[in-house]
Design an enzyme around this catalytic site. Sequence first.
Site, mmCIF file in Angstrom:
data_model
loop_
_atom_site.group_PDB
_atom_site.id
_atom_site.type_symbol
_atom_site.label_atom_id
_atom_site.label_comp_id
_atom_site.label_asym_id
_atom_site.label_seq_id
_atom_site.Cartn_x
_atom_site.Cartn_y
_atom_site.Cartn_z
ATOM 1 N N GLN A 131 0.831 -1.203 0.000
ATOM 2 C CA GLN A 131 0.000 0.000 0.000
ATOM 3 C C GLN A 131 0.869 1.259 0.000
ATOM 4 O OE1 GLN A 131 -3.520 0.365 0.002
ATOM 5 N NE2 GLN A 131 -2.812 2.407 -0.530
ATOM 6 N N ASP A 226 -6.647 6.676 7.733
ATOM 7 C CA ASP A 226 -6.955 5.260 7.522
ATOM 8 C C ASP A 226 -8.097 4.901 8.468
ATOM 9 O OD1 ASP A 226 -6.853 2.539 6.868
ATOM 10 O OD2 ASP A 226 -5.071 2.133 8.064
HETATM 11 N N1 CP Z 1 -6.107 -0.797 0.799
HETATM 12 C C1 CP Z 1 -6.291 -2.140 0.844
HETATM 13 O O1 CP Z 1 -5.368 -2.910 1.096
HETATM 14 O O2 CP Z 1 -7.561 -2.521 0.569
HETATM 15 P P1 CP Z 1 -8.182 -3.984 0.720
HETATM 16 O O3 CP Z 1 -8.272 -4.260 2.186
HETATM 17 O O4 CP Z 1 -9.514 -3.893 0.064
HETATM 18 O O5 CP Z 1 -7.288 -4.963 0.033
HETATM 19 N N1 NVA Z 2 -5.452 -0.418 8.658
HETATM 20 C C1 NVA Z 2 -6.381 -1.050 7.772
HETATM 21 C C2 NVA Z 2 -5.887 -1.074 6.366
HETATM 22 C C3 NVA Z 2 -6.838 -1.647 5.383
HETATM 23 C C4 NVA Z 2 -6.280 -1.742 4.005
HETATM 24 C C5 NVA Z 2 -6.666 -2.465 8.240
HETATM 25 O O1 NVA Z 2 -5.762 -3.154 8.713
HETATM 26 O O2 NVA Z 2 -7.821 -2.890 8.148
#
Ligand code: CP
Ligand code: NVA
Length: 313
Positions: A131, A226
């Site tokens: 990411q 986030d």
């Molecule tokens: N940003 C991300 O990793 O999204 P997903 O959880 O949908 O894969």
């Molecule tokens: N911090 C979030 C990121 C999702 C892509 C999680 O771990 O759910």
Amino acid sequence: MKHLITLENWSSAELAALLDLADRVKAAPADYRDAMRRKTLLMIFEKPSLRTRVSFETGATQMGGHAIFYDLAHSPLSSGKENVADLVRVVSRYVDIIMGRLFDQAHIEEMARLASVPVINALTNYEHPCQILADLQTIREKKGALKGLALAYLGDGNNNVTHSLLFGCAKFGMDIRVGCPKGEEYEPLDTVLASARKIAKKTGASVLVTADAAEAARGADIVYTDSWMSYHIPQHKQDSRVKVFTPFQVNAKLMKLAKKDAIFMNCLPAVRGYEQTADVIDGPQSVVFDQAENRLHIQKAIMLHLLDACRNS
Ligand code: CP
Ligand code: NVA
């Protein structure tokens, strides 16, 4: 064997080369259409996903390879009939490259230790390197360069995305300010902060953690947030977390403190009205869909790089 488990142990030059490759892949995808011919990617999932699942599978297809979606819920591992070590030693005999979206960082590290093919961390509770590489590609596209930029991260500091941002920004000489509630549950891990500060010292960057959202956002080039309810956070914590994170919500007032041309980022999934308001995520400063698109390009670059390193090792 080269793996992508954490951004911490990749050099700035290696990471920059990966971003350059991702730009080339994005600009001329047809040049790479056979780069994974007859190669199989195994995608191991212990948590939900939209972007990671679809972009990795599409990336493998676009390069002439094949991807297998393997849900750990339907694995002998989840019922305790098998362990991680056996799983990875078995699948290493079948596939060319593995990616895992797991809870425990120790499990992805164990996979990398025992695998005879490259392993990619596609998110653990601790880090989300794919990411952040897509994010850095996006920032570079929008701002021209990375060094000297200031990124404000608001919200959950004790978080995979935050940890990878700390490493990623420090590696590229970017200042990072994390605005989050005080306390162990919400602040980045001390070990990550100490390592990011050490890297930042070498690259001329700075690392700040503050409980003052305005201090983090003021003058920033990038405002990033986030989820307040990451996949591993139990549902019963929702009410208390919404309360504690609300002062760190990215809204129009907070965006005004950043630079006029600041961009807004969120790795997604996002909840409008929680970590950001709808006018921000759906407004002109938001680049969240460019960010999501770059997951495809950077992950193709990551697979190419690791498969290449594997061939030459
Ligand atoms: N940003 C991300 O990793 O999204 P997903 O959880 O949908 O894969
Ligand atoms: N911090 C979030 C990121 C999702 C892509 C999680 O771990 O759910």
